[in-house]
Design a protein around this motif. Structure first.
Motif, PDB file in Angstrom:
ATOM      1  N   THR A   1       0.613  -0.942  -0.194  1.00 22.27           N
ATOM      2  CA  THR A   1      -0.011   0.150  -0.268  1.00 22.27           C
ATOM      3  C   THR A   1       0.793   0.841   0.148  1.00 22.27           C
ATOM      4  N   HIS A   2       0.125   2.179  -0.899  1.00 22.94           N
ATOM      5  CA  HIS A   2       1.307   3.243  -1.072  1.00 22.94           C
ATOM      6  C   HIS A   2       0.545   4.439  -0.325  1.00 22.94           C
ATOM      7  N   VAL A   3       1.117   5.544   0.506  1.00 26.00           N
ATOM      8  CA  VAL A   3       0.711   6.460   1.337  1.00 26.00           C
ATOM      9  C   VAL A   3       1.039   7.901   0.544  1.00 26.00           C
ATOM     10  N   GLU A   4      -0.062   8.702   0.273  1.00 28.37           N
ATOM     11  CA  GLU A   4       0.870  10.344   0.129  1.00 28.37           C
ATOM     12  C   GLU A   4       0.368  10.895   1.248  1.00 28.37           C
ATOM     13  N   LEU A   5       1.816  11.432   2.078  1.00 29.66           N
ATOM     14  CA  LEU A   5       1.866  11.844   3.152  1.00 29.66           C
ATOM     15  C   LEU A   5       1.141  13.634   3.024  1.00 29.66           C
TER      16      LEU A   5
ATOM     17  N   ASN B   1       4.797  17.453 -11.070  1.00 31.45           N
ATOM     18  CA  ASN B   1       3.878  18.267  -9.431  1.00 31.45           C
ATOM     19  C   ASN B   1       4.045  16.935  -8.540  1.00 31.45           C
ATOM     20  N   ARG B   2       3.536  15.744  -9.314  1.00 33.81           N
ATOM     21  CA  ARG B   2       3.500  14.431  -7.574  1.00 33.81           C
ATOM     22  C   ARG B   2       4.772  14.735  -7.431  1.00 33.81           C
ATOM     23  N   ALA B   3       5.847  15.110  -8.302  1.00 35.23           N
ATOM     24  CA  ALA B   3       7.507  13.760  -8.405  1.00 35.23           C
ATOM     25  C   ALA B   3       7.688  14.429  -7.244  1.00 35.23           C
ATOM     26  N   GLY B   4       8.190  13.854  -5.780  1.00 35.69           N
ATOM     27  CA  GLY B   4       9.220  14.160  -5.264  1.00 35.69           C
ATOM     28  C   GLY B   4       8.037  14.263  -3.674  1.00 35.69           C
ATOM     29  N   ILE B   5       7.040  14.517  -3.497  1.00 33.60           N
ATOM     30  CA  ILE B   5       5.645  14.173  -3.001  1.00 33.60           C
ATOM     31  C   ILE B   5       5.917  12.816  -2.013  1.00 33.60           C
ATOM     32  N   PRO B   6       6.330  12.671  -0.629  1.00 29.76           N
ATOM     33  CA  PRO B   6       6.165  12.154   0.779  1.00 29.76           C
ATOM     34  C   PRO B   6       5.991  10.405   0.621  1.00 29.76           C
ATOM     35  N   LEU B   7       5.997   9.377   0.182  1.00 28.78           N
ATOM     36  CA  LEU B   7       5.622   8.778  -0.082  1.00 28.78           C
ATOM     37  C   LEU B   7       5.753   6.982   0.611  1.00 28.78           C
ATOM     38  N   VAL B   8       4.669   6.487   1.589  1.00 31.70           N
ATOM     39  CA  VAL B   8       4.845   5.842   2.297  1.00 31.70           C
ATOM     40  C   VAL B   8       4.246   3.838   1.929  1.00 31.70           C
TER      41      VAL B   8
END
Length: 494
Positions: A20-24, A159-166
């Motif tokens: 599961t990938h979660v954008e913080l 724009n989404r590139a680099g957003i923290p992802l868990v």
């Protein structure tokens, strides 16, 4: 005849796993200060760091590290005393650097678990790792196919590139049998509630801030686990369940035909409910992982970790048990409310004076329908628990029928006005004037002599059209049950 999961289980055992990938929900990206606002104009939230331009250097986001540790603690993980980032190398247009900064063999959180309840049984889902990385950009493939194959051209938004992802990776989960699809859905549902309680992500699956890769394999009883497939980027709870079910049935057909399942990524179709091939599944060696040379290792202070542990909020399972005990509802009712995201809304409506069953029915019924129509969560509706309780109070007092109550709800949702103001403005009160109802009933009987005669002769069920005529004459503001009784009395069939 279409195969079912039960057919599959006559010959095979499933093993599932979920990534599961979660954008913080941090204000800035993982390794730079660019904003993370969803829906901004394409390529307006970028800088040399997240575009991977020569000479740029990343700096880790402390808030993202803290959020990841809190997630790990909530999932009963051990928090690493020392870990570091790595470069995951692969070429794809949405990766401006041609590598992703991630974690490989030294993740931040390891060896946890999450218990999920399903049909009175508890399934313990082992958590292999919780690690932190950066998200990729977004490709839009323009053309009828909607995918890169067959597209006329493709657009890239960084724009989404680099957003923290868990990324939260489970251990393989055997032993779920026929419940495997439902267990997968229950796990992602519970995980989403935990992330929401931690306030680390908005967990909007339709926006991609929570997405799931579903791994599925089959093996004959007593044999080693089979070859798995990975269904990528499944973006709804229902689709998680459907993807597991679809792959179980598809793989069983492949094995029954004497073929081998191909290890590959697959894509889920919302339209057909099936999966289609993507690409052959890479192994870790294909990504050429090596330590990220531009970032120092992470060594979380043990005191800081313990403070974060002590500050964790009440987690959903504990919260539900407490609320269930207070409301006195069944485990099945509580699970249904949890799946719909209305546990606290129901509880608050009860606190505002509504009976439990009434509060539950409104939030799981008409209000859930309205939330679905507006593509929002029930909690985001312009309707407070106190207003729902007031609607119920007016129904109980005989001021509103259920139909009029729904019109009142619509008015509140559309205008933001208070319940009583909407009822007054729309004139929604039940017509209780006996003389007015008698006149309307007599007019309906006179206008429909054939139906009236059927009722007089004992065919009581035929009274429906007469009830409808009276309801139309009173603009739906009469009590249908009372109208029916009145008509039967006047026709001598009561």
């Amino acid at each position: 005849m279409t195969a079912t999961v039960e057919d599959v289980l006559a010959r095979y055992e499933p093993v599932i796993g979920l990534e599961t990938h979660v954008e913080l929900s941090t204000a800035s990206k993982m390794f730079c200060s660019c904003a993370t606002t969803f829906g901004a104009e394409p390529n307006t939230q970028v800088c040399p760091v997240c575009l991977g331009l020569p000479g740029s250097l990343p700096v880790a986001n402390e808030a993202a590290i803290e959020a990841t540790i809190r997630i790990g603690l909530a999932l009963n993980c051990s928090i690493a005393t020392w870990c570091r980032f790595a470069r995951k190398n692969y070429f794809y247009p949405d990766m401006p650097k041609n590598f992703q900064i991630s974690q490989y063999d030294e993740p931040l959180c390891v060896d946890g678990y999450l218990d999920v309840e399903l049909a009175g049984r508890t399934y313990r889902i082992g958590i292999e790792r919780v690690h932190l990385e950066e998200d990729t950009g977004k490709n839009t493939h323009v053309g009828q196919s909607g995918r890169i194959h067959g597209a006329d051209y493709s657009l890239v938004d960084y724009n989404r590139a680099g957003i923290p992802l868990v990324e939260i990776v489970t251990k393989p989960v055997p032993g779920t049998g026929a419940c495997a699809p439902e267990v997968a859905r229950a796990y992602v549902t519970e995980l989403r509630e935990i992330l929401r309680a931690l306030d680390v992500s908005d967990v909007r699956m339709e926006q991609g801030s929570l997405r799931c890769d579903v791994n599925t394999s089959l093996n004959a009883p007593g044999e080693p686990w089979g070859i798995r497939t990975e269904t990528k980027n499944v973006n709804s709870l229902r689709s998680v369940e459907r993807a597991v079910r679809s792959e179980m049935i598809r793989q069983a057909a492949v094995l029954d035909a004497g073929h081998r399942v191909v290890q590959e990524t697959r894509h889920f179709s919302e339209t057909t409910g099936g999966t289609r091939p993507g690409r052959s599944k890479e192994e870790a060696t294909d990504y050429r992982y090596f330590p990220e040379p531009d970032l120092v290792p992470l060594a979380p202070d043990p005191g800081w970790v313990e403070r974060l542990r002590a500050e964790l909020p009440e987690l959903p399972a504990v919260h539900r048990a407490r609320v269930r005990n207070r409301l006195g509802v069944s485990a099945e009712d509580m699970q249904q409310m949890a799946n719909a995201g209305v546990v606290d809304l129901v509880a608050a409506t009860v606190d505002a004076g509504a009976p439990v069953a009434e509060a539950r029915n409104w939030w799981l019924g008409y209000l859930a329908q309205k939330a679905n129509e507006r593509d929002v969560e029930p909690a985001d509706l312009a309707m407070t628990p106190a207003q729902v309780a007031r609607i119920g109070e007016l129904v109980s007092a005989g001021t509103l029928s259920v139909g009029l109550a729904r019109q009142a709800v619509d008015g509140v949702l559309d205008t933001g006005e208070d319940v009583d103001a909407v009822v007054a403005a729309k004139g929604l009160r039940i017509v209780s004037d006996a003389n007015a109802l008698a006149v309307a009933a007599d007019e309906a009987i006179a206008a429909n002599p054939d139906i009236a005669q059927k009722v007089r002769s004992g065919k009581v069920a035929a009274v429906g059209p007469l009830v409808g005529a009276v309801m139309k004459a009173t603009r739906g503001q009469a009590d249908a049950a009372a109208v029916r009784e009145l008509l039967l009395q006047r026709l001598g069939a009561g």
